[in-house]
Write an enzyme that holds these catalytic residues in place. Structure first.
Site, PDB file in Angstrom:
ATOM      1  CB  ALA A  81      30.377  -4.293 -48.976  1.00 26.40           C
ATOM      2  CB  ILE A 135      27.279 -10.074 -49.475  1.00 27.01           C
ATOM      3  CG1 ILE A 135      26.424  -9.298 -50.486  1.00 27.01           C
ATOM      4  CG2 ILE A 135      26.796  -9.835 -48.051  1.00 27.01           C
ATOM      5  CD1 ILE A 135      26.513  -7.794 -50.375  1.00 27.01           C
ATOM      6  CE  LYS A 136      35.832  -9.666 -45.188  1.00 23.31           C
ATOM      7  NZ  LYS A 136      36.832  -8.601 -44.929  1.00 23.31           N
ATOM      8  CB  ILE A 137      28.220 -13.459 -44.682  1.00 27.42           C
ATOM      9  CG1 ILE A 137      27.231 -12.561 -45.438  1.00 27.42           C
ATOM     10  CG2 ILE A 137      27.499 -14.251 -43.593  1.00 27.42           C
ATOM     11  CD1 ILE A 137      26.071 -13.298 -46.066  1.00 27.42           C
TER      12      ILE A 137
END
Length: 215
Positions: A56, A83-85
């Protein structure tokens, strides 16, 4: 090689899951926007369906904002949410903090082996090189994946490579030959993987022979 599906469309996820082809899911703001649904509603549905890594993406551009968003997102499933960063200086700062707290980060928008190296050093659990977009500008995206694999092997990084921006079965084939850990694949490409002209010919022949034998 693990298969992730690159979509926020719950029907596509269900269809691929029923074939046993979903080890995880990757989403991004553009994919969520295509559904016309609220991001939180989409995420809840995916979490209920898939028992595996679900990426996400944050939309903040500063490290503090990314960290705050990440802490909210992992509440949907502390075990499976990744967590997509994006690969930026601020993204590296956020990744370092989150990784120290045990939060898995998928560093996205990777376009060079050096960016992947920086992400791994910051503690990212995954890096996502965008091979299709590199192909679009005249580079060989899969060559970059091979270089990342070599660097990670040289230095013993545990970071896994998610081959992203997959456009064709050829990308999946090359990823498998190179030994990439994961491919995240759009639904239409997954369906292309199931097909071959000779398979269709064979089915038609078998059915014709069966029909003739039963007359």
């Amino acid at each position: 090689m693990k298969f992730f599906i690159d979509t926020a469309d719950i029907d596509q996820i269900k269809a691929a899951h029923e074939m046993g082809l979903v080890d995880g899911v990757t989403t991004n703001p553009s994919l969520v926007a295509k559904t016309g649904r609220k991001f939180t509603d989409v995420l809840k549905d995916i979490v209920q369906l898939i028992d595996g890594p679900i990426s996400a993406e944050v939309v903040a551009t500063d490290a503090e904002g990314m960290i705050a968003e990440a802490r909210e997102l992992i509440q949907y499933h502390p075990t499976n949410i990744v967590i997509k960063i994006p690969m930026t200086g601020e993204g590296l700062k956020a990744t370092r903090v989150l990784a120290k707290d045990g939060v898995r980060v998928n560093m996205t928008l990777i376009f060079s082996p050096l960016q992947a190296l920086l992400a791994a050093k910051a503690g990212a659990a995954y890096v996502s090189p965008f091979v299709g977009r590199l192909d679009d500008v005249g580079h060989d995206g899969m060559e970059g994946v091979d270089e990342i694999l070599t660097i990670f092997e040289n230095y013993g990084f545990d970071t896994e490579i998610i081959v992203a921006s997959v456009r064709s079965p050829q990308h999946v084939l090359r990823a498998g030959l190179q030994g990439a850990h994961i491919c995240t694949i759009p639904y239409n490409v997954i369906m292309q993987l199931t097909k071959h002209p000779l398979t269709d010919v064979g089915i038609e022949r078998f059915l014709a022979d069966w029909k003739a034998s039963q007359q």
